[in-house]
Structure formats: structure tokens, C-alpha cells
Scaffold this motif. Structure first.
Motif, PDB file in Angstrom:
ATOM      1  N   GLY A  87     -16.491   8.835  32.751  1.00 39.44           N
ATOM      2  CA  GLY A  87     -17.067   7.545  32.361  1.00 39.44           C
ATOM      3  C   GLY A  87     -17.034   7.232  30.883  1.00 39.44           C
ATOM      4  N   ARG A  88     -16.585   8.151  30.033  1.00 37.22           N
ATOM      5  CA  ARG A  88     -16.584   7.889  28.590  1.00 37.22           C
ATOM      6  C   ARG A  88     -15.190   7.587  28.049  1.00 37.22           C
ATOM      7  NH1 ARG A  88     -17.230  11.820  25.624  1.00 37.22           N
ATOM      8  NH2 ARG A  88     -17.050  13.514  27.140  1.00 37.22           N
ATOM      9  N   HIS A  89     -14.216   7.537  28.940  1.00 38.15           N
ATOM     10  CA  HIS A  89     -12.843   7.320  28.503  1.00 38.15           C
ATOM     11  C   HIS A  89     -12.351   5.936  28.929  1.00 38.15           C
ATOM     12  CE1 HIS A  89     -13.030  11.694  28.047  1.00 38.15           C
ATOM     13  NE2 HIS A  89     -11.993  11.564  27.229  1.00 38.15           N
ATOM     14  N   MET A  90     -11.631   5.282  28.008  1.00 36.77           N
ATOM     15  CA  MET A  90     -11.068   3.959  28.241  1.00 36.77           C
ATOM     16  C   MET A  90      -9.554   4.031  28.046  1.00 36.77           C
ATOM     17  SD  MET A  90     -14.036   2.439  28.557  1.00 36.77           S
ATOM     18  CE  MET A  90     -13.728   0.681  28.499  1.00 36.77           C
ATOM     19  N   TRP A  91      -8.836   3.145  28.708  1.00 37.74           N
ATOM     20  CA  TRP A  91      -7.402   3.038  28.439  1.00 37.74           C
ATOM     21  C   TRP A  91      -7.184   2.457  27.050  1.00 37.74           C
ATOM     22  CZ3 TRP A  91      -6.375   0.198  33.675  1.00 37.74           C
ATOM     23  CH2 TRP A  91      -6.312   1.149  34.711  1.00 37.74           C
ATOM     24  N   ASN A  92      -6.182   2.949  26.352  1.00 42.71           N
ATOM     25  CA  ASN A  92      -5.823   2.421  25.048  1.00 42.71           C
ATOM     26  C   ASN A  92      -4.864   1.242  25.229  1.00 42.71           C
ATOM     27  OD1 ASN A  92      -5.100   1.949  22.411  1.00 42.71           O
ATOM     28  ND2 ASN A  92      -4.272   3.990  22.021  1.00 42.71           N
ATOM     29  N   ALA A  93      -5.343   0.034  24.911  1.00 45.58           N
ATOM     30  CA  ALA A  93      -4.548  -1.172  25.153  1.00 45.58           C
ATOM     31  C   ALA A  93      -3.543  -1.447  24.049  1.00 45.58           C
ATOM     32  CB  ALA A  93      -5.478  -2.377  25.306  1.00 45.58           C
ATOM     33  N   GLY A  94      -3.653  -0.763  22.916  1.00 48.89           N
ATOM     34  CA  GLY A  94      -2.745  -1.043  21.811  1.00 48.89           C
ATOM     35  C   GLY A  94      -2.989  -2.382  21.160  1.00 48.89           C
ATOM     36  N   ILE A  95      -4.227  -2.891  21.254  1.00 52.30           N
ATOM     37  CA  ILE A  95      -4.630  -4.151  20.631  1.00 52.30           C
ATOM     38  C   ILE A  95      -5.630  -3.815  19.521  1.00 52.30           C
ATOM     39  CG2 ILE A  95      -5.670  -6.428  20.999  1.00 52.30           C
ATOM     40  CD1 ILE A  95      -4.888  -6.159  23.960  1.00 52.30           C
ATOM     41  N   PHE A  96      -5.444  -4.385  18.334  1.00 52.12           N
ATOM     42  CA  PHE A  96      -6.237  -3.997  17.171  1.00 52.12           C
ATOM     43  C   PHE A  96      -6.731  -5.219  16.406  1.00 52.12           C
ATOM     44  CE2 PHE A  96      -2.829  -0.893  17.876  1.00 52.12           C
ATOM     45  CZ  PHE A  96      -3.560   0.253  18.122  1.00 52.12           C
ATOM     46  N   MET A  97      -7.855  -5.033  15.682  1.00 52.34           N
ATOM     47  CA  MET A  97      -8.362  -6.060  14.765  1.00 52.34           C
ATOM     48  C   MET A  97      -8.805  -5.399  13.474  1.00 52.34           C
ATOM     49  SD  MET A  97     -10.548  -8.814  17.048  1.00 52.34           S
ATOM     50  CE  MET A  97     -10.454 -10.115  15.813  1.00 52.34           C
ATOM     51  N   PHE A  98      -8.579  -6.093  12.370  1.00 56.09           N
ATOM     52  CA  PHE A  98      -9.034  -5.615  11.071  1.00 56.09           C
ATOM     53  C   PHE A  98      -8.787  -6.723  10.050  1.00 56.09           C
ATOM     54  CE2 PHE A  98      -5.303  -3.108  12.609  1.00 56.09           C
ATOM     55  CZ  PHE A  98      -4.319  -3.995  12.236  1.00 56.09           C
ATOM     56  N   LYS A  99      -9.483  -6.631   8.938  1.00 59.46           N
ATOM     57  CA  LYS A  99      -9.210  -7.543   7.837  1.00 59.46           C
ATOM     58  C   LYS A  99      -7.905  -7.125   7.156  1.00 59.46           C
ATOM     59  CE  LYS A  99     -13.099  -7.406   5.463  1.00 59.46           C
ATOM     60  NZ  LYS A  99     -14.165  -7.805   4.505  1.00 59.46           N
ATOM     61  N   VAL A 100      -7.285  -8.072   6.517  1.00 61.77           N
ATOM     62  CA  VAL A 100      -6.036  -7.797   5.818  1.00 61.77           C
ATOM     63  C   VAL A 100      -6.239  -6.689   4.798  1.00 61.77           C
ATOM     64  CG1 VAL A 100      -4.344  -8.750   4.212  1.00 61.77           C
ATOM     65  CG2 VAL A 100      -5.092 -10.113   6.179  1.00 61.77           C
ATOM     66  N   ARG A 101      -7.294  -6.796   3.980  1.00 62.10           N
ATOM     67  CA  ARG A 101      -7.515  -5.787   2.947  1.00 62.10           C
ATOM     68  C   ARG A 101      -7.826  -4.417   3.548  1.00 62.10           C
ATOM     69  NH1 ARG A 101     -10.590  -7.147  -1.122  1.00 62.10           N
ATOM     70  NH2 ARG A 101     -11.332  -9.228  -0.548  1.00 62.10           N
ATOM     71  N   THR A 102      -8.517  -4.397   4.686  1.00 60.78           N
ATOM     72  CA  THR A 102      -8.887  -3.121   5.313  1.00 60.78           C
ATOM     73  C   THR A 102      -7.665  -2.348   5.757  1.00 60.78           C
ATOM     74  OG1 THR A 102     -10.978  -4.104   6.075  1.00 60.78           O
ATOM     75  CG2 THR A 102     -10.280  -2.051   7.115  1.00 60.78           C
ATOM     76  N   ILE A 103      -6.730  -3.016   6.418  1.00 61.96           N
ATOM     77  CA  ILE A 103      -5.580  -2.302   6.947  1.00 61.96           C
ATOM     78  C   ILE A 103      -4.609  -1.925   5.817  1.00 61.96           C
ATOM     79  CG2 ILE A 103      -4.253  -4.394   7.519  1.00 61.96           C
ATOM     80  CD1 ILE A 103      -4.379  -1.026   9.458  1.00 61.96           C
ATOM     81  N   ILE A 104      -4.491  -2.767   4.783  1.00 63.77           N
ATOM     82  CA  ILE A 104      -3.624  -2.397   3.653  1.00 63.77           C
ATOM     83  C   ILE A 104      -4.176  -1.167   2.946  1.00 63.77           C
ATOM     84  CG2 ILE A 104      -2.758  -3.127   1.402  1.00 63.77           C
ATOM     85  CD1 ILE A 104      -2.571  -5.966   2.501  1.00 63.77           C
ATOM     86  N   GLU A 105      -5.499  -1.142   2.734  1.00 61.94           N
ATOM     87  CA  GLU A 105      -6.116   0.027   2.101  1.00 61.94           C
ATOM     88  C   GLU A 105      -5.941   1.269   2.966  1.00 61.94           C
ATOM     89  OE1 GLU A 105     -10.115  -1.210   1.479  1.00 61.94           O
ATOM     90  OE2 GLU A 105      -9.636  -2.462  -0.273  1.00 61.94           O
TER      91      GLU A 105
END
Length: 476
Positions: A187-205
Motif C-alpha cells: 500500500g505504500r508504493h505508487m507507479w512512477n508516471a514520469g510526470i514532474f513539476m518544478f519551478k524553472v529556477r529549482t530544476i536549473i539549480e
């Protein structure tokens, strides 16, 4: 405002023969009347979303633009990768493209997945946006419904709560069947959908800290890039220096305190014919019948025919996928549908044209398809879209005869210009400089008869081209 970043450069083989390298599954109508790509970009429209950024390959640029237009999507930015380098360089390129708005939130999504319940997904996106605004890297975990072995899994620190950000404990690679069953039970595992969210500065850093080796070549590829019609081409030499690596390996698995949004939205990556069957409408016996197909006394079977002149009939079948196109037929046990890539590999060894290409070849002006091919002749059907034109060109080895069967053709042959209407024809001598245009408002269809010693598509000299294709790209 959320900026959708749509990854549309894949050329998967797991849904052969309907999906092939020349026209992969994201652009194909597998479930429903629209392609998966069109479903994806349409889903991410509305007041919360800015115009999307699409990342695709050079071979798919005109298909992408055409499908965006057909779906009514305006203002999209289309980035062209010189070669596929997996998802990490592509996502970094999109982020750096938006570096001037560092607090903008990017929603990165594959274009070849199916989401049945859009409202539930968008509610999860809203929760993900809030977490991203706080500076988190966010991914989406799909509530599993079966012990799937084709997906990666996300282990949460506690029981999942749908729509609420939770801490990720670990990534689990695609498991064997026994482990998948165990992951489903705990019950603690989820499928990894390969969908992501982040701010531009967060992912560049994050790239600068965790994958700095990618930052310089991607920046260089953007600096060397250039506009080409409605596309932006990344610099080839710089992009070729990028490591071929996924965003999961480059960033996500090394990041700290990554947050997961659990969601139940009828998601599937449609990675096999079994998953297509599961995502499609079925009758009382579990059969899915699409296209010019018929089932008699079948059970739990997928019959799908895109062939124009072939009737596909299933009699007494159980747990079978039968897929027909104009030039190939696949018959497989649904339990073996994950092995279709083995079929493609064997066809490549045999140098079979069906391994990667279709009989119908799409071009920016329309398409052509071979109807008959002999040693010194070839008969094609050519469709030219309203307002479109082929390049001004000539051939070394073949002459051509065009017979218009629908619409009107504006034809240039050396210095002669004529209008050729239905049931009329025109002859193109070997070596003549010629062009075919459709200046009308309906599609132009004609039959082309080629004759000569060599009939390959590389027998062409291009003089002018409204689609800015280079002369060395020897395709009409």
C-alpha cells in the motif's frame, strides 16, 4: 501560470505495427478519435496554463505542427533535438529556454500516455503547483491497480493520500512479478508516471548541483540554436555532447526531499497491446473491436484493423491481440505483448521495410504512398494539402506522369505553368525542373506513375522549398 513541457520525441516499437519509428505511437489514434499527443496538449489547456513547449525530433517536426493545428492549439513553442538524448537534456533545454521567468512552474509530461479522468489529474496538478511554488521537485505517483512489471515504482514514507504532497522514500526499478505483487499489497508504493513539476529556477539549480556535466552543452546548444519556420533548432554539435540519460537517473533519484502527489486518474502508458486493450471499450466478453474488424465467439481479445482493403476476422479466439495495417499483421497472445520489440528487432535483421516505416509517408505538404512497385516503375498516390506545395525539383533517373483524380493542381514544368484539373494529366520528362502546388481549398489527390532506371527517394535536386528543407535533405 503553469507552462506545460511536452516530450514528443520518442520512437517506441512496443505497439508495432500501428506504431513505428517513422510515425510513433504518440501521434497515432490508439484509443479514441485523437492522437495521444493531441490528448496531452488538449488536457493542459485553460486558464491555469500558458502555451506549451513541445520537445521533439527533426523527423517529427511537421507532424507535431500539423497535429497542434488540428487540435486548435495556438502559441506553442517547438524545440527540435538534433538527436535523442533521453529526457534529462531535453527537460534542461526547456527550463533554460524559460530562464528569464525563474519562478514559472513547469509541468513536464510524456505525450504518449493515456489519462482517463482529466478532472482528477488536474486536481493533482493544482496540488503539485503549490508544492513546486515552495521550491520542491514534484513527481506524480499513480495508485496501482495490478502488480505491473513494466513500470517503475515510488515508495512513500507512509500510506498515500490522494492529492496531497508526500515525501518519497525510494525509487524501485521495474520489478519481477513476485516483488510487484508484494509492492501492490503493502500500500505504500505508487507507479512512477514520469510526470514532474518544478519551478524553472529549482530544476536549473538541481542540474547545476547534481548533473553539472549537462549544463554547459545544453546552454551551448541553445546559444547555437536558430529559428526555422515555427521551430527552434538546438545546436547539433553542442547537443551531441550531452550524455544520454533520463531525468530520473540524472536528478530525481539523487535529489533530497522529493515530493510525490498520489493520484488515481485512470493513467496508463499504453506500453503494450495488453494495456491498449485494458484502456479501450470492451463488450461483455472482454473483446475490443476497432476499425474494419469482426469477432465471432471470441473472449478477452483485441481486434484492431487500420487496413483499408483488409477485413480482420477473429473466430473462437481468446486472450489474443490481432492488429492489421495496410502492410503488416501482428497476431500475439496478450500475455506476450511486451515482447513485440523482439518482432521489430527480427524484422530489422531481415531488412524488412515494415520494421520502421509505413507505406504512407508523411510530408509537410501532405503524404504519398506506394500502390505498386516494379523494377523500372512505381505507382504512387499523392495528397497535397490546400495551400501546400512540393519543392521545386528535378530528377536524374526518372520521368513522372501525374493524373489528377481530386482537386486541381498548379503545375510548373521548366518554363510552362498550367492548371491540371480532375481527369487531366501532365507529363514530367526526366531532368525537367518541376513543382506541384495546391492553390485550391480542398485536398489535391493524384496518381503518379514513375518510370526509370532508379526510383529511390534520394534521386532529387531541390532548388526551392517553402518548408526551408536543406538541399542535402534528399526527400521530396
Amino acid at each position: 501560470m503553469i507552462i506545460p513541457v511536452i516530450l514528443a520525441g520518442g520512437s517506441g516499437t512496443r505497439l508495432w505495427p500501428a506504431s513505428r519509428k517513422s510515425y510513433p505511437k504518440q501521434f497515432t489514434e490508439l484509443v479514441g478519435a485523437r492522437s495521444l499527443f493531441q490528448d496531452t496538449v488538449t488536457r493542459l489547456q485553460g486558464a491555469s496554463f500558458a502555451a506549451p513547449t513541445i520537445i521533439t525530433g527533426n523527423d517529427f517536426r511537421f507532424i507535431t505542427a500539423e497535429q497542434l493545428d488540428d487540435a486548435g492549439i495556438e502559441g506553442a513553442s517547438i524545440l527540435l533535438e538534433p538527436a535523442g538524448r533521453n529526457t534529462a537534456p531535453a527537460i534542461l533545454a526547456a527550463a533554460l529556454r524559460h530562464e528569464a521567468t525563474p519562478d514559472a512552474v513547469l509541468l513536464v509530461s510524456p505525450s504518449d500516455h493515456k489519462i482517463a479522468h482529466t478532472e482528477a489529474f488536474l486536481e493533482a496538478v493544482a496540488a503539485g503547483e503549490a508544492a513546486a511554488q515552495e521550491g520542491h521537485l514534484v513527481t506524480f505517483g499513480i495508485k496501482p491497480t495490478a502488480p505491473e512489471t513494466g513500470y517503475g515504482y515510488l515508495e512513500l514514507t507512509g500510506a498515500p493520500e490522494l492529492g496531497k504532497p508526500q515525501e518519497l522514500k525510494s525509487f524501485v526499478e521495474k520489478p519481477k512479478k513476485a516483488l510487484a505483487q508484494q509492492l501492490l499489497k503493502d500500500g505504500r508504493h505508487m507507479w512512477n508516471a514520469g510526470i514532474f513539476m518544478f519551478k524553472v529556477r529549482t530544476i536549473i539549480e538541481a542540474f547545476e548541483v547534481l548533473a553539472p556535466r549537462l549544463v554547459m552543452p545544453v546552454r551551448a546548444a541553445l546559444a547555437a540554436g536558430k529559428d526555422d519556420l515555427c521551430f527552434f533548432r538546438l545546436g547539433e554539435q553542442a547537443y551531441d555532447r550531452c550524455e544520454d540519460i533520463s531525468i530520473d537517473y540524472a536528478i530525481m533519484e539523487a535529489a533530497e526531499a522529493l515530493q510525490v502527489i498520489p493520484v488515481s486518474c485512470g493513467w496508463t502508458d499504453l506500453g503494450s497491446w495488453r494495456s491498449v486493450h485494458g484502456a479501450s471499450d470492451q463488450d461483455a466478453a472482454g473483446n475490443t473491436v476497432e476499425g474494419d474488424a469482426l469477432q465471432i465467439d471470441c473472449k478477452n481479445t483485441l481486434l484492431k484493423s487500420n487496413a483499408t482493403d483488409t477485413k480482420l476476422v477473429g473466430l473462437g479466439l481468446e486472450n489474443i491481440a490481432a492488429i492489421a495495417t495496410d502492410d503488416a499483421i501482428l497476431v500475439a497472445n496478450l500475455d506476450d505483448s511486451e515482447r513485440v520489440k523482439e518482432v521489430v528487432a527480427e524484422l530489422k535483421i531481415q531488412a524488412a521495410p515494415q520494421a520502421e516505416g509505413f507505406r504512407r509517408c508523411h510530408r509537410p505538404w501532405g503524404y504519398y504512398e506506394t500502390l505498386s512497385l516494379g523494377e523500372r516503375f512505381q505507382v504512387k498516390r499523392i495528397m497535397v494539402k490546400p495551400g501546400a506545395a512540393l519543392s521545386l525539383q528535378s530528377h536524374f533517373h526518372r520521368a513522372e506522369h501525374w493524373v489528377v483524380v481530386e482537386g486541381s493542381a498548379h503545375v510548373t514544368v521548366d518554363t510552362d505553368v498550367s492548371l491540371v484539373s480532375e481527369n487531366q494529366s501532365v507529363y514530367i520528362p526526366l531532368g525537367a525542373v518541376h513543382r506541384l502546388e495546391n492553390r485550391g481549398k480542398v485536398p489535391l489527390n493524384l496518381i503518379e506513375v514513375q518510370s526509370g532506371a532508379y526510383l529511390g527517394e534520394d534521386d532529387i535536386i531541390r532548388y526551392e522549398d517553402v518548408y526551408a528543407r536543406a538541399p542535402e535533405q534528399q526527400v521530396a
